[in-house]
Design a protein around this motif. Structure first.
Motif, mmCIF file in Angstrom:
data_model
loop_
_atom_site.group_PDB
_atom_site.id
_atom_site.type_symbol
_atom_site.label_atom_id
_atom_site.label_comp_id
_atom_site.label_asym_id
_atom_site.label_seq_id
_atom_site.Cartn_x
_atom_site.Cartn_y
_atom_site.Cartn_z
ATOM 1 N N LEU A 12 -18.671 116.547 34.364
ATOM 2 C CA LEU A 12 -18.142 115.220 34.048
ATOM 3 C C LEU A 12 -17.429 115.236 32.697
ATOM 4 O O LEU A 12 -16.294 114.781 32.572
ATOM 5 C CB LEU A 12 -19.278 114.191 34.028
ATOM 6 N N ILE A 13 -18.067 115.801 31.697
ATOM 7 C CA ILE A 13 -17.485 115.860 30.353
ATOM 8 C C ILE A 13 -16.240 116.747 30.347
ATOM 9 O O ILE A 13 -15.195 116.373 29.810
ATOM 10 C CB ILE A 13 -18.537 116.358 29.345
ATOM 11 N N GLU A 14 -16.339 117.907 30.961
ATOM 12 C CA GLU A 14 -15.209 118.849 31.036
ATOM 13 C C GLU A 14 -14.004 118.208 31.725
ATOM 14 O O GLU A 14 -12.867 118.325 31.268
ATOM 15 C CB GLU A 14 -15.696 120.068 31.816
ATOM 16 N N TYR A 41 -9.154 117.281 38.612
ATOM 17 C CA TYR A 41 -9.666 118.480 37.959
ATOM 18 C C TYR A 41 -10.747 119.050 38.859
ATOM 19 O O TYR A 41 -11.588 118.310 39.366
ATOM 20 C CB TYR A 41 -10.247 118.132 36.583
ATOM 21 N N ARG A 42 -10.713 120.351 39.070
ATOM 22 C CA ARG A 42 -11.679 121.007 39.956
ATOM 23 C C ARG A 42 -12.321 122.181 39.235
ATOM 24 O O ARG A 42 -11.650 122.932 38.525
ATOM 25 C CB ARG A 42 -10.975 121.491 41.220
ATOM 26 N N SER A 43 -13.622 122.339 39.458
ATOM 27 C CA SER A 43 -14.352 123.502 38.960
ATOM 28 C C SER A 43 -15.524 123.754 39.901
ATOM 29 O O SER A 43 -16.362 122.864 40.103
ATOM 30 C CB SER A 43 -14.855 123.261 37.530
ATOM 31 N N ASN A 107 -23.376 110.516 25.347
ATOM 32 C CA ASN A 107 -22.600 109.321 25.664
ATOM 33 C C ASN A 107 -21.429 109.725 26.571
ATOM 34 O O ASN A 107 -20.278 109.697 26.168
ATOM 35 C CB ASN A 107 -22.090 108.675 24.361
ATOM 36 N N PRO A 108 -21.727 110.121 27.821
ATOM 37 C CA PRO A 108 -20.715 110.762 28.682
ATOM 38 C C PRO A 108 -19.838 109.810 29.485
ATOM 39 O O PRO A 108 -19.388 110.165 30.567
ATOM 40 C CB PRO A 108 -21.591 111.595 29.619
ATOM 41 N N TYR A 109 -19.580 108.626 28.970
ATOM 42 C CA TYR A 109 -18.897 107.626 29.775
ATOM 43 C C TYR A 109 -17.403 107.567 29.516
ATOM 44 O O TYR A 109 -16.603 107.712 30.411
ATOM 45 C CB TYR A 109 -19.540 106.265 29.556
#
Length: 167
Positions: A12-14, A41-43, A107-109
């Motif tokens: 999510l952060i990346e 974005y894909r990983s 705080n990953p929002y």
């Protein structure tokens, strides 16, 4: 089908840092919906998709898929006051992207709790956790998000099970 919540949070952060926060509003793929902008974005087994409309005022939705299944989504909307011209709007959004690159696992929002550059101040107040939360961000922006699960107890586990259908 399961995934580790730490892997999910890292992705999510990346993905947020790799899309709008870094490249701005330029679409990374052809939009699925006419009139929208779309960033992806894909990983590994995860795919992040952000589809939004507008500029000065905007609405959008971020969705994360795990092995083709939607597992998390955040809707958002907001904008900049009409009194600002497009040059000012672009400067504000440039500042916003800088703040968004400061996103952390605590705080990953959308961005950090507070980010200051010159006279500009970004603030983020939120309640909840990655499973469900509500954010009020500094410049007239609101977000709602959460995991898309079939059982609420999964929020308390380190490994999340994804299944289709209604429980």
């Amino acid at each position: 089908m399961t995934f580790d919540k730490k892997d999910f949070l890292g992705f999510l952060i990346e993905s947020k840092k790799a899309t709008y926060a870094s490249q701005g509003g330029d679409p990374s793929v052809t939009p699925l919906i006419d009139g929208s902008r779309q960033l992806e974005y894909r990983s590994g087994d995860f795919l992040y998709r952000d589809i939004y409309f507008g500029m000065s005022y905007f609405v959008g939705q971020e969705t994360i898929y795990y092995k083709t299944h939607p597992v998390w989504s955040m809707s958002y909307g907001g904008g900049v006051d009409k009194k600002f011209d497009i040059k000012c709007v672009r400067e504000i959004y440039s500042f916003l992207r800088k703040a968004m690159r400061e996103i952390t696992s605590n705080n990953p929002y959308r961005g950090p709790k507070k980010f200051i550059e010159g006279d500009l101040v970004y603030t983020d107040t939120n309640e909840g956790d990655i499973g469900w939360f509500r954010v009020n961000a500094g410049f007239n922006l609101t977000h709602f998000a959460g995991l898309i699960l079939t059982h609420p107890a999964a929020l308390n586990q380190d490994v999340v099970t994804v299944s289709r259908g209604v429980p």
